[in-house]
Write a protein that holds these residues in place. Structure first.
Motif, PDB file in Angstrom:
ATOM      1  N   ALA A 195      -3.505  -3.588 -11.437  1.00 53.77           N
ATOM      2  CA  ALA A 195      -3.669  -4.828 -10.677  1.00 53.77           C
ATOM      3  C   ALA A 195      -2.339  -5.511 -10.439  1.00 53.77           C
ATOM      4  CB  ALA A 195      -4.622  -5.764 -11.421  1.00 53.77           C
ATOM      5  N   ALA A 196      -1.479  -5.543 -11.480  1.00 51.76           N
ATOM      6  CA  ALA A 196      -0.207  -6.241 -11.335  1.00 51.76           C
ATOM      7  C   ALA A 196       0.688  -5.541 -10.311  1.00 51.76           C
ATOM      8  CB  ALA A 196       0.503  -6.325 -12.686  1.00 51.76           C
ATOM      9  N   VAL A 197       0.696  -4.213 -10.332  1.00 52.49           N
ATOM     10  CA  VAL A 197       1.527  -3.476  -9.376  1.00 52.49           C
ATOM     11  C   VAL A 197       1.043  -3.738  -7.955  1.00 52.49           C
ATOM     12  CG1 VAL A 197       2.066  -1.161  -8.532  1.00 52.49           C
ATOM     13  CG2 VAL A 197       2.286  -1.662 -10.953  1.00 52.49           C
ATOM     14  N   ARG A 198      -0.297  -3.673  -7.751  1.00 54.25           N
ATOM     15  CA  ARG A 198      -0.822  -3.881  -6.394  1.00 54.25           C
ATOM     16  C   ARG A 198      -0.549  -5.307  -5.918  1.00 54.25           C
ATOM     17  NH1 ARG A 198      -1.025   0.834  -4.406  1.00 54.25           N
ATOM     18  NH2 ARG A 198      -2.176  -0.041  -2.650  1.00 54.25           N
ATOM     19  N   ALA A 199      -0.768  -6.290  -6.817  1.00 53.91           N
ATOM     20  CA  ALA A 199      -0.552  -7.685  -6.423  1.00 53.91           C
ATOM     21  C   ALA A 199       0.922  -7.936  -6.140  1.00 53.91           C
ATOM     22  CB  ALA A 199      -1.046  -8.622  -7.527  1.00 53.91           C
ATOM     23  N   THR A 200       1.808  -7.358  -6.972  1.00 51.24           N
ATOM     24  CA  THR A 200       3.238  -7.537  -6.750  1.00 51.24           C
ATOM     25  C   THR A 200       3.646  -6.951  -5.400  1.00 51.24           C
ATOM     26  OG1 THR A 200       3.579  -7.336  -9.131  1.00 51.24           O
ATOM     27  CG2 THR A 200       5.526  -7.169  -7.754  1.00 51.24           C
ATOM     28  N   THR A 201       3.125  -5.764  -5.089  1.00 48.76           N
ATOM     29  CA  THR A 201       3.413  -5.162  -3.786  1.00 48.76           C
ATOM     30  C   THR A 201       2.952  -6.089  -2.673  1.00 48.76           C
ATOM     31  OG1 THR A 201       3.019  -3.012  -4.791  1.00 48.76           O
ATOM     32  CG2 THR A 201       3.141  -3.073  -2.393  1.00 48.76           C
ATOM     33  N   GLY A 202       1.749  -6.639  -2.833  1.00 49.94           N
ATOM     34  CA  GLY A 202       1.212  -7.554  -1.824  1.00 49.94           C
ATOM     35  C   GLY A 202       2.121  -8.743  -1.612  1.00 49.94           C
ATOM     36  N   VAL A 203       2.579  -9.346  -2.724  1.00 51.32           N
ATOM     37  CA  VAL A 203       3.449 -10.522  -2.620  1.00 51.32           C
ATOM     38  C   VAL A 203       4.773 -10.153  -1.960  1.00 51.32           C
ATOM     39  CG1 VAL A 203       4.792 -12.179  -3.947  1.00 51.32           C
ATOM     40  CG2 VAL A 203       2.451 -11.701  -4.607  1.00 51.32           C
ATOM     41  N   LEU A 204       5.356  -9.028  -2.414  1.00 47.82           N
ATOM     42  CA  LEU A 204       6.692  -8.671  -1.917  1.00 47.82           C
ATOM     43  C   LEU A 204       6.669  -8.287  -0.442  1.00 47.82           C
ATOM     44  CD1 LEU A 204       8.242  -6.696  -4.893  1.00 47.82           C
ATOM     45  CD2 LEU A 204       8.656  -9.049  -4.195  1.00 47.82           C
ATOM     46  N   GLN A 205       5.539  -7.737   0.008  1.00 44.09           N
ATOM     47  CA  GLN A 205       5.476  -7.366   1.422  1.00 44.09           C
ATOM     48  C   GLN A 205       5.028  -8.534   2.293  1.00 44.09           C
ATOM     49  OE1 GLN A 205       3.093  -3.809   1.527  1.00 44.09           O
ATOM     50  NE2 GLN A 205       4.846  -2.517   0.986  1.00 44.09           N
ATOM     51  N   GLY A 206       4.860  -9.707   1.650  1.00 39.27           N
ATOM     52  CA  GLY A 206       4.523 -10.906   2.393  1.00 39.27           C
ATOM     53  C   GLY A 206       3.137 -10.889   3.006  1.00 39.27           C
ATOM     54  N   LEU A 207       2.207 -10.171   2.372  1.00 35.99           N
ATOM     55  CA  LEU A 207       0.840 -10.131   2.893  1.00 35.99           C
ATOM     56  C   LEU A 207       0.156 -11.477   2.626  1.00 35.99           C
ATOM     57  CD1 LEU A 207      -0.259  -6.617   1.587  1.00 35.99           C
ATOM     58  CD2 LEU A 207       0.597  -7.206   3.846  1.00 35.99           C
TER      59      LEU A 207
END
Lengths: 240, 233
Positions: A195-207
């Motif tokens: 969950a943390a990896v997916r959420a971090t990716t989401g945040v970093l890609q500005g979704l």
């Protein structure tokens, strides 16, 4: 340190909530004081974290295009590895020369000891993370400063540390203590890492938030569930 | 060496009979699946061993809770016996699924939620056994085993949900699911009967093995005690 010891001895007759919080605070303070004097834990966690990033750099060839997709994974693997190092050490110093037995003799609720250890472990983990994040931004020229990221890292670290503190308290009492913690911990915290990896990716890609909201909810649910399980079962882990 | 109790012998006989009958139902009674052919017959024992794995780990978590409440070593023997059986059947579940997936999905392995969750579950309970191995004091071993058995069991559904959020291709035969999943099929009444019978048979196998393993645990503890007595004399 003198203040911390005094706080423990005052616990009990005064208000229940205030006394409880003072007991938790005393344990956190004890860990901070010990760390300020020995400088063993944070130093090794940090150096280890840097080494992990360095190894990833060569293993994955972190060029510009790869970085976009693997940054969150690299960060969380680094935190998880450095975290086990810290958790193991933090419990090993309690086991050393019967410190834990001394703590258990203190007239406070066992869960106060658990919360104290969780908070100090969390503090050390967050310190490592706050040093690693800007360093990673600097090394790879990725902007990691985003308010959403703080929430994700906090939620992920809480879940990791809560389960880690409980399991490390068991691992240090085993014969195979040094190798046991990661084996016990990683399969249990896998949802946190996913969950943390997916959420971090989401945040970093500005979704937009809706795109990774489910992962944040999962992290919150995990934290709440395992906080409950850990509080109930910690008594059984430290009783002698 | 005491003889096995009479009821256990009867149960063993029934289980062997059921298993022979289940083999007949799976290989002869149940019709050949039209699209997948004979490899579909893996399904009956595949799901049944997964079922035994899940039941076994549930029993471990419950027995762990009862042990922590009552402190009767008997419950710890139940917990560890159940874990050992659960690990073996979860492995059978994964291996048989892999054999089925090779011709149907054209790969031995895929990172599907059910596959990953089953594997993580296997690793969790291997870790459980390693934890127990590292502790010499029997009371502490029982306490830690109980706690880890509960923690592990709580984590399995969360792991499943976390991986489920990705798309799945595993067919859902029981309950609603995506009918378009590769390898999905409708069960004919005979297939359903063979399937239900397999579940029943495997539940009996679980119960029989559990009984034997608990007995073994008790006997080996007795041997341990006798040894200590002999050494202290």
């Amino acid at each position: 340190m003198a203040e911390g010891v005094g706080a423990v001895s005052r616990v009990g007759p005064r208000g229940a909530v205030g006394g409880y919080l003072r007991a938790v605070g005393a344990i956190v303070w004890k860990d901070i004081a010990a760390e300020l004097r020995s400088r063993e834990l944070l130093g090794s966690m940090l150096v280890f974290a840097l080494l992990v990033i360095l190894i990833f750099n060569f293993a994955l060839e972190l060029d510009l295009r790869t970085r976009q997709t693997v940054t969150s994974g690299v960060l969380w693997v680094t935190f998880a590895f450095a975290g086990t190092l810290g958790l193991n050490r933090s419990m090993a110093i309690e086991k050393d020369r019967g410190c834990l037995d001394g703590l258990l003799l203190a007239p406070v609720d066992r869960s106060a000891i658990f919360f104290g250890k969780v908070l100090s472990n969390l503090l050390f983990m967050i310190i490592v993370e706050t040093i690693i994040l800007p360093l990673y931004s600097l090394l790879y020229n990725v902007n990691l400063f985003h308010p959403g990221l703080i929430a994700v890292i906090l939620l992920g670290s809480i879940g990791y540390v809560v389960v880690g503190t409980l399991l490390s308290a068991m691992a240090v009492q085993a014969r195979t203590r040094d190798i046991l913690l990661p084996i016990l911990l990683f399969p249990v915290v896998l949802p946190v890492l996913v969950a943390a990896v997916r959420a971090t990716t989401g945040v970093l890609q500005g979704l937009p938030l809706e795109d990774y909201q489910a992962w944040l909810n999962l992290l919150i649910a995990y934290d709440v569930i395992f906080l409950g399980v850990a509080i109930v079962s910690f008594d059984y882990v430290v009783e002698e | 060496m005491e003889a096995a109790p009479r009821n256990l012998k009867i149960l063993t006989g029934i289980t062997i009979g059921l298993f022979v009958l289940a083999l007949y139902m799976v290989f002869i009674y149940a019709p050949r699946e039209a699209v997948m052919g004979d490899v579909q017959r893996v399904f009956y024992f595949h799901v049944a061993s997964g079922w035994v794995g899940a039941v076994a780990f549930l029993v471990t978590a419950i027995a762990g809770g009862v042990y922590l409440a009552k402190r009767d070593r008997k419950w710890d023997r139940v917990a560890v016996a159940s874990v050992e059986i659960g690990v073996v059947f979860t492995f059978i579940n994964i291996a048989s699924g892999s054999i089925w997936a090779r011709p149907i999905w054209n790969t031995w392995w895929t990172w599907d939620p059910r596959l990953v969750t089953a594997t993580i579950m296997l690793l969790l309970y291997v870790a459980y056994l390693m934890l127990r191995q590292g502790i010499d004091d029997p009371d502490r071993r029982a306490r830690f085993g109980s706690v880890y058995g509960i923690v592990a069991f709580v984590s399995v559904p969360i792991t499943f949900v976390s991986i489920r959020i990705f798309r799945t291709i595993h067919p859902v035969i029981i309950g609603s699911g995506d009918p378009a999943a590769e390898g999905a099929f409708d069960m004919t009444p005979r297939m359903l009967q063979a399937f239900m019978f397999s579940l029943l048979t495997f539940t009996f196998i679980y119960a029989t093995l559990l009984w034997y393993r608990i007995r073994l645990g008790r006997l080996s503890e007795e041997v341990e005690e006798r040894k200590m007595e002999m050494m202290s004399v």
